[in-house]
Design an enzyme around this catalytic site. Structure first.
Site, PDB file in Angstrom:
ATOM      1  N   LYS A 186      84.481  32.665  22.880  1.00 50.43           N
ATOM      2  CA  LYS A 186      83.480  32.495  23.942  1.00 50.43           C
ATOM      3  C   LYS A 186      82.966  33.854  24.416  1.00 50.43           C
ATOM      4  CE  LYS A 186      85.297  28.032  25.204  1.00 50.43           C
ATOM      5  NZ  LYS A 186      86.379  27.293  25.822  1.00 50.43           N
TER       6      LYS A 186
ATOM      7  N   GLN B 274      90.050  27.440  30.890  1.00 49.61           N
ATOM      8  CA  GLN B 274      90.431  26.911  29.579  1.00 49.61           C
ATOM      9  C   GLN B 274      91.551  25.889  29.719  1.00 49.61           C
ATOM     10  OE1 GLN B 274      88.770  27.741  26.733  1.00 49.61           O
ATOM     11  NE2 GLN B 274      90.033  26.361  25.526  1.00 49.61           N
TER      12      GLN B 274
ATOM     13  N   ASP C 137      81.185  23.578  31.975  1.00 51.14           N
ATOM     14  CA  ASP C 137      81.899  22.663  31.073  1.00 51.14           C
ATOM     15  C   ASP C 137      81.398  21.222  31.247  1.00 51.14           C
ATOM     16  OD1 ASP C 137      83.878  23.510  29.264  1.00 51.14           O
ATOM     17  OD2 ASP C 137      85.301  23.937  30.879  1.00 51.14           O
TER      18      ASP C 137
END
Ligand code: GUN
Length: 285
Positions: free
Chosen positions: A53, A97, A120
């Site tokens: 990322k 995460q 997200d």
């Protein structure tokens, strides 16, 4: 093999180029998009994803802040960090995460991310907005799947889409996004009685089971579009999808590979969401 490959890497490069152009346009107006990625603990797969990322951000002209915390971090400490990032006007997107260590309540952490920074698309507000078709951040994996299906030129409207898996991150939102494109959607899961027959009637088959080779060739309708979301690490150390690729490729019209399919697209969609967040937060959307 008769199926055409849906090249996730190539399509992701295209999506990232779009994100980079949008980021450059924002930069010209004095706004540099910024993504904060929080990693708690040492999970090897998560370490790889987080590095990826940060690399994607660099390629798209997006600032990234990777915050690595020890496994022993308390929930209170993590929530305090999320609150700090939430209040920081320079940070446009916050990604914690998953999975988190067992002593931390994932839901509490996701709930602490303000919906406008939830790139997200996991927060209840974004999930609800998606459900009723309001503007929101779409979860990256299912949004990437839809973009891959559309890249084939095959129409989704009126087709039978079968999604195997009902997770909050992939299965449920993938079904909703396909429904929004006017597919007739069936969600299959571990309690589905006639799974094979349902899959065999799918014009679009999305496999998000988490079991290597779960979808066998006899479950694929000739001419189907097959999207393999599985990332299963085999005893051989290699990554395997949820679909028996060789057998399914004999039947399908289009199929995604693993690796090089859904994974790169997921990351690319995150870049799009981050740029969109920066634009929205600065009145430039
Ligand atoms: N872990 C695996 N996939 C994801 C994802 O898309 N977002 C987050 N936050 N964690 C993940």
């Amino acid at each position: 093999m008769q199926a055409k490959l849906i090249d996730g890497k190539a399509l992701a490069a295209q999506v990232k180029a779009e994100a980079a152009a949008e980021a450059a346009a924002l930069k010209a107006k004095g706004v540099t998009p910024c993504l904060a990625v929080v990693l708690v603990g040492e999970d090897p797969a998560s370490q790889v994803y987080v590095r990826g990322k940060a690399k994607d951000c660099g390629e798209c002209g997006i600032d990234s802040r990777v915050i690595r915390l020890p496994e022993a971090t308390t929930q209170a400490e993590l929530l305090a960090l999320v609150a700090e990032l939430a209040a920081d006007r320079a940070v446009n997107g916050i990604l914690v995460q998953l999975p988190l260590p067992a002593h931390i309540d994932e839901k509490a952490v996701i709930d602490a991310i303000p919906p406008e920074k939830d790139v997200d698309g996991f927060s209840p507000v974004n999930v609800g907005r998606m459900q009723i078709g309001e503007p929101c951040y779409l979860p990256c994996t299912p949004a990437g799947c839809v973009r891959m299906i559309e890249s084939t030129g095959a129409s989704i409207d009126g087709k039978h889409a079968v999604v195997i898996g009902r997770s909050n991150i992939v299965g449920k939102p993938a079904a909703l996004l396909l429904l929004a494109k006017n597919a007739t959607v069936t969600i299959c899961h571990s309690h589905t009685a006639n799974l094979k027959e349902l899959c065999r009637s799918a014009d679009i088959l999305v496999a998000a089971v988490g079991k290597a080779g779960f979808v066998t060739g006899d479950m694929v309708k000739p001419g189907a579009v097959v999207i393999d979301v599985g990332i299963n690490r085999g005893a051989d150390g290699k990554l395997h999808g949820d679909v028996d690729f060789a057998a399914a490729a004999e039947k399908a019209a289009f199929i995604t590979p693993v690796p090089g399919g859904v994974g790169p697209m997921t990351r690319a969609m995150l870049m799009k969401n981050t740029v969109q967040a920066a634009a929205l937060q600065n009145g430039l959307a």
